[in-house]
Design a protein around this motif. Structure first.
Motif, PDB file in Angstrom:
ATOM      1  N   ASN A   3       0.952  -1.381   0.290  1.00 45.42           N
ATOM      2  CA  ASN A   3       0.160   0.264   0.056  1.00 45.42           C
ATOM      3  C   ASN A   3       1.033   1.602  -0.280  1.00 45.42           C
ATOM      4  OD1 ASN A   3      -2.458  -1.572  -0.128  1.00 45.42           O
ATOM      5  ND2 ASN A   3      -2.624  -1.236   1.838  1.00 45.42           N
ATOM      6  N   LEU A 151      -0.973  -2.647  -8.066  1.00 43.08           N
ATOM      7  CA  LEU A 151      -2.761  -3.064  -8.433  1.00 43.08           C
ATOM      8  C   LEU A 151      -3.246  -4.719  -8.048  1.00 43.08           C
ATOM      9  CD1 LEU A 151      -3.839   0.629  -9.299  1.00 43.08           C
ATOM     10  CD2 LEU A 151      -3.718  -0.157  -7.054  1.00 43.08           C
ATOM     11  N   GLN A 152      -2.569  -5.272  -9.172  1.00 41.19           N
ATOM     12  CA  GLN A 152      -3.159  -6.080  -9.859  1.00 41.19           C
ATOM     13  C   GLN A 152      -3.424  -7.229  -8.914  1.00 41.19           C
ATOM     14  OE1 GLN A 152      -4.163  -6.321 -14.308  1.00 41.19           O
ATOM     15  NE2 GLN A 152      -1.688  -6.407 -13.734  1.00 41.19           N
ATOM     16  N   ARG A 154      -4.479  -6.993  -5.987  1.00 43.66           N
ATOM     17  CA  ARG A 154      -4.494  -6.665  -4.520  1.00 43.66           C
ATOM     18  C   ARG A 154      -6.338  -6.812  -5.150  1.00 43.66           C
ATOM     19  NH1 ARG A 154      -4.520  -1.433  -1.776  1.00 43.66           N
ATOM     20  NH2 ARG A 154      -5.737  -2.696  -0.403  1.00 43.66           N
ATOM     21  N   TYR A 155      -6.200  -6.610  -6.557  1.00 41.79           N
ATOM     22  CA  TYR A 155      -7.785  -6.229  -7.732  1.00 41.79           C
ATOM     23  C   TYR A 155      -7.783  -6.982  -8.506  1.00 41.79           C
ATOM     24  CZ  TYR A 155      -7.543  -2.653  -3.627  1.00 41.79           C
ATOM     25  OH  TYR A 155      -7.624  -1.472  -2.700  1.00 41.79           O
ATOM     26  N   SER A 156      -9.215  -6.901  -9.061  1.00 36.84           N
ATOM     27  CA  SER A 156      -9.297  -7.508 -10.287  1.00 36.84           C
ATOM     28  C   SER A 156      -8.658  -6.676 -11.520  1.00 36.84           C
ATOM     29  CB  SER A 156     -10.298  -8.557 -10.363  1.00 36.84           C
ATOM     30  OG  SER A 156     -11.204  -6.573 -10.709  1.00 36.84           O
ATOM     31  N   TYR A 159     -11.034  -3.832 -12.227  1.00 35.31           N
ATOM     32  CA  TYR A 159     -11.159  -3.375 -10.746  1.00 35.31           C
ATOM     33  C   TYR A 159      -9.542  -1.986 -11.423  1.00 35.31           C
ATOM     34  CZ  TYR A 159     -12.122  -0.893  -6.334  1.00 35.31           C
ATOM     35  OH  TYR A 159     -12.667  -0.096  -5.560  1.00 35.31           O
ATOM     36  N   ALA A 160      -8.527  -2.601 -10.875  1.00 33.96           N
ATOM     37  CA  ALA A 160      -7.211  -1.978 -10.935  1.00 33.96           C
ATOM     38  C   ALA A 160      -7.071  -1.287 -12.274  1.00 33.96           C
ATOM     39  CB  ALA A 160      -6.261  -2.813 -11.318  1.00 33.96           C
TER      40      ALA A 160
END
Length: 269
Positions: A3, A151-152, A154-156, A159-160
């Motif tokens: 993060n 970001l990918q 953590r997220y799909s 969404y990223a």
């Protein structure tokens, strides 16, 4: 830790770019700065747009050392992807923009004069200029090379992609107040639609090729398409451009889902 790396990236990219762009916007609003500072700020050599790439380079080295930095840079020269991607990255946006302009003219927009048709070598010169100083080299190591893969994790991918697209659009805000920029010629909301749609296409290309070079080239041809087919100066053409870009992004999301879900750094087939 992850993060922190992502938030640090956005902070560095925004601060570096906005500190150098905001004074240019102030000049457009009537303020003046001592020469030669003002000349430098208004010149193509103002490094403001290098914020994302600079942030990616600095943070890659800070958190991952020499190995992570070299891995990032190698993706910027990686052309080891399937040859069928070349027509995509070279023609996707020029064709889309040409169709939008053509539909706009059919709808009643005045037909613009395409200066480059009488000087085709100009296209190569403008391509080179855009690649190095018109956004791609300045941005893609950051948005797609650094922020997207993290970001990918953590997220799909979708969404990223939407997160990147939205923040990428906000990063351009000072340009809306700088006379002569493309952003100053279009409404903010339409620009956001276009850039989020482009973000979907860029994610598709990056996840499928594992190449920052591929995204830099499609970014270049995307910006070049506005020079080739000046649709931003039309009314109906601009609306058709948004419709076509959104339709293209939705088509990629629906029919290229497996490519959007390709693991970070995966190669095309």
């Amino acid at each position: 830790m992850e993060n922190d790396r992502i938030s640090d990236f956005f902070i560095v990219a925004f601060i570096f770019s906005w500190v150098l762009w905001i004074p240019v916007a102030m000049v457009s609003a009537g303020f003046s700065f001592p020469q030669p500072l003002q000349a430098f700020l208004e010149s193509p050599y103002n490094p403001a747009a290098f914020g994302p790439t600079l942030a990616a380079v600095l943070l890659s080295y800070r958190y991952g050392g020499r190995d992570e930095l070299l891995a990032l840079l190698r993706k910027g020269v990686n052309y080891d992807f399937h040859r069928l991607w070349w027509p995509v990255i070279l023609l996707f946006f020029p064709v889309l923009t040409a169709v939008a302009l053509y539909l706009g003219v059919l709808w009643g927009d005045p037909q613009p004069y395409l200066y480059w048709t009488s000087q085709p070598l100009m296209v190569i010169m403008v391509f080179i200029y855009i690649f190095f100083l018109g956004g791609p080299l300045q941005e893609e190591f950051g948005w797609r090379g650094y922020a997207l893969p993290r970001l990918q994790r953590r997220y799909s991918p979708i969404y990223a992609t939407l997160i990147i697209g939205f923040i990428w659009g906000l990063w351009h805000i000072p340009l809306f107040f700088i006379g002569g920029s493309i952003q100053s010629q279009v409404p903010f909301w339409s620009f956001m639609i276009l850039i989020i749609s482009a973000s979907v296409i860029y994610t598709w290309v990056y996840n499928s090729t594992g190449s920052i070079l591929a995204t830099m080239i499609i970014h270049t041809t995307g910006n070049l398409s506005y020079f080739l087919f000046p649709v931003q100066g039309t009314l109906a053409g601009g609306i058709f451009l948004m419709i076509l870009n959104v339709a293209a992004a939705l088509a990629v999301m629906l029919f290229a889902g497996s490519e959007l879900k390709t693991d970070f750094g995966g190669q095309g087939h």
